[in-house]
Design an enzyme around this catalytic site. Structure first.
Site, PDB file in Angstrom:
ATOM      1  N   GLY A  14      47.536  37.290  39.569  1.00 62.51           N
ATOM      2  CA  GLY A  14      48.049  37.251  40.940  1.00 62.51           C
ATOM      3  C   GLY A  14      48.314  35.823  41.346  1.00 62.51           C
ATOM      4  N   GLU A  49      54.359  37.402  39.849  1.00 62.11           N
ATOM      5  CA  GLU A  49      53.118  36.781  39.385  1.00 62.11           C
ATOM      6  C   GLU A  49      52.585  37.477  38.138  1.00 62.11           C
ATOM      7  OE1 GLU A  49      51.437  34.133  40.148  1.00 62.11           O
ATOM      8  OE2 GLU A  49      52.325  33.456  42.032  1.00 62.11           O
ATOM      9  N   GLU A  81      52.282  35.449  34.643  1.00 63.73           N
ATOM     10  CA  GLU A  81      50.968  35.165  34.073  1.00 63.73           C
ATOM     11  C   GLU A  81      50.636  35.951  32.817  1.00 63.73           C
ATOM     12  OE1 GLU A  81      48.563  33.571  37.961  1.00 63.73           O
ATOM     13  OE2 GLU A  81      48.071  35.539  37.181  1.00 63.73           O
ATOM     14  N   PRO A  98      36.720  36.111  55.050  1.00 60.48           N
ATOM     15  CA  PRO A  98      36.999  34.683  55.170  1.00 60.48           C
ATOM     16  C   PRO A  98      36.432  33.846  54.023  1.00 60.48           C
ATOM     17  CG  PRO A  98      36.346  35.564  57.290  1.00 60.48           C
ATOM     18  CD  PRO A  98      36.155  36.665  56.290  1.00 60.48           C
ATOM     19  N   GLU A 142      44.538  32.509  28.839  1.00 60.53           N
ATOM     20  CA  GLU A 142      44.463  33.645  27.933  1.00 60.53           C
ATOM     21  C   GLU A 142      44.746  34.908  28.728  1.00 60.53           C
ATOM     22  OE1 GLU A 142      41.057  34.932  25.073  1.00 60.53           O
ATOM     23  OE2 GLU A 142      40.569  32.902  25.742  1.00 60.53           O
TER      24      GLU A 142
END
Lengths: 225, 225
Positions: A42, A58, A62, A79, A111
Site C-alpha cells: 500500500g 501501489e 510494490e 490516530p 521482498e
DNA sequence: ACAAAAGTGTTTTCTATACACCCATGG
DNA sequence: CCATGGGTGTATAGAAAACACTTTTGT
C-alpha cells in the site's frame, strides 16, 4: 481546517489460493518506519487520484500484481496507527490465483512473498488488525456469495472447488450435498475434458459461467453450505 | 508525498423510525458550497481525533443528536466529489428513535430535519449516492441481524415491531410466523402492561432483553423473515 | 352488537442433512 | 488386481410457509 495535516493511504489485502492453502501477499519494507518488517502492500494516495486507482497502482508498483477487482474493506483511522503522524488508511481486499502472477519487489519493498494465513510473520503498523478483519470478511463472504471464480483456475475439477470450501470453512463438508447444491445454482458449465491427478479416476473439468456467476453475486445469494 | 493535500471528513447517516416511516436526519447548509442545499451531517476530522470521535462530534454539533453506536459504512473518495478540492469522506451509519432527541441547528447548519427516505430533497455533494448505499445497508442488515432495539420505544406492542419489518422489507409478512420466529429467538421480555390504541384489543407490551439482543447481534444470526 | 386490532395452532411443503457403494484410471 | 480419487441417489428430519378464526376492547 484548512491546515488539516492528515495523510491518506490505501492498503491492498490480496488473498490467493493454491493446493489447499490460503495465502496473503506481503512485502518486506525497505525503509523506516518498520524497516525489514513485513507489511500489507500500500501507500499514499495522490492528490487527484481515485482510491481505487491508488490501491491498484501501489499494489502493482510494490508487488508486480495487477488486479482489477478490489473491494473496499474498511478504513482504519486510529490516530496512533502510524509513527510518522496521522495517517488514515483505506484498506481493500482482493482474490487472485497466485500462479497467474509473477511477484517482484520494487520501490519500497525489499521482498515480496505469499504467506499462509495460518503462519504469518510479525507485521508493521496495525496490519495485524487489518488482516484479521480481512480474513473474517473472506470467511464471511463464502456464506452469502459464491466464491471460487477468482481463486481457481479457469478449468478445474470439482474437487478443487470442494477443497477450497473445506479450507475456507475449516471443516469437512458432505461431498454429495455440496455437489448437488453447486450444480443446482447453475453456475458451472461442464466441459468435455477430463484431467487425471496421477492416480484415481480422472475428473471432469468445469468452468464458471461468468454471466450467471456475477448475476448471483449481485443478487447476494444466501448460500449456506 | 509530504505535501499531499487531501482532506478527510466524516459523514453521519442517521436513520429514524416512527409510525411506519423510515426517515433520515439532514441539515440545510448555511455556507457555500451548496449553500441552502440539504446534506448529510458531517465535517472535517481534526488532526489527532479518531474517526469515531469526529463523526459523533460533528453530528452533535450540527444537529444536537448524540449517539454512541455509529457503524462505519463506506469511504467515498471520488476526486471530484467536493468542489473545494480533494476531500475523502468516511461515512458512518446509525439508528435512533427520533422522539428521544431534540434536533437543533447550529454551526454550519441553517436547519435540521427528518426526511422520509421515500421523499428526499436534492442533496449536496455526492450525498445522494451515500444515502443510497446507506439505505441498501439498512435493508440488508435486517436479514442477518436483529434490528429494532435502536429504533423502537423501550416498551412497545408487538405490532410495532411487525410494522417496522414490513416497512423495511417493503412487503407484507405473515403475522403468525413472524411472531413465532421472534418469540423463538428469546430476545423479547413480555411485560405485565398493556396499551390500547384507541380501538381494538389492547396489546401486551414487550421490551428487548438487551443481553440476549447484543449476543444475537454478535453471533450474526441469519434471520430470514 | 359491531368495528377494530390482537392473539393464537396445525398442516403442508421444501430444504438441509445424513449416509455408502460403484466407477475409471495408473501402476 | 489393487490403490486412489471421482462420481452418484435416497430416506429422514427440521424449518419455512401457508392458512382463518377467536378474543378483547371502545364506541
Amino acid at each position: 481546517m484548512s491546515k488539516q495535516s492528515i495523510k491518506l493511504s490505501v492498503d491492498a489485502v490480496v488473498f490467493g489460493y493454491e493446493e489447499g492453502e490460503i495465502s496473503v501477499l506481503l512485502i518486506k519494507r525497505k525503509y523506516d518506519p518498520f524497516k525489514g518488517k513485513w507489511a500489507i502492500p500500500g501507500g499514499f494516495v495522490k492528490d487527484y487520484e481515485s482510491l481505487e486507482n491508488a490501491v491498484e497502482r501501489e499494489l502493482h508498483e510494490e508487488t508486480g500484481v495487477k488486479i482489477s477487482y478490489l473491494e473496499q474493506l474498511y478504513t482504519f483511522g486510529k490516530p496512533s496507527r502510524d509513527p510518522r503522524g496521522r495517517v488514515v488508511s483505506v484498506a481493500y481486499f482482493g482474490l487472485v490465483r497466485p500462479n497467474t502472477f509473477k511477484i517482484s519487489a520494487s520501490t519500497d519493498a525489499e521482498e515480496v512473498a505469499w504467506f499462509n494465513i495460518k503462519d504469518l510473520p510479525q507485521l508493521a503498523f496495525d496490519h495485524k488488525a487489518i488482516l484479521k478483519i480481512a480474513i473474517e470478511r473472506l470467511q464471511g463472504k463464502i456464506t452469502y456469495e459464491p466464491i471460487g471464480f477468482e481463486l481457481l483456475d479457469k478449468k478445474f475439477p470439482f474437487s478443487d472447488l470442494e477443497k477450497l470450501y473445506t479450507t475456507l470453512l475449516g471443516r469437512d463438508i458432505d461431498r454429495r450435498n455440496f455437489r448437488k447444491k453447486i450444480i443446482g445454482l447453475n453456475v458451472l458449465d461442464e466441459l468435455d475434458e477430463k484431467v487425471s491427478k496421477g492416480s484415481g479416476r480422472p475428473a471432469i473439468l468445469f468452468q464458471f459461467n461468468q454471466k450467471r456467476y456475477f448475476q448471483l453475486k449481485k443478487e447476494g445469494i444466501i448460500f449456506e453450505i
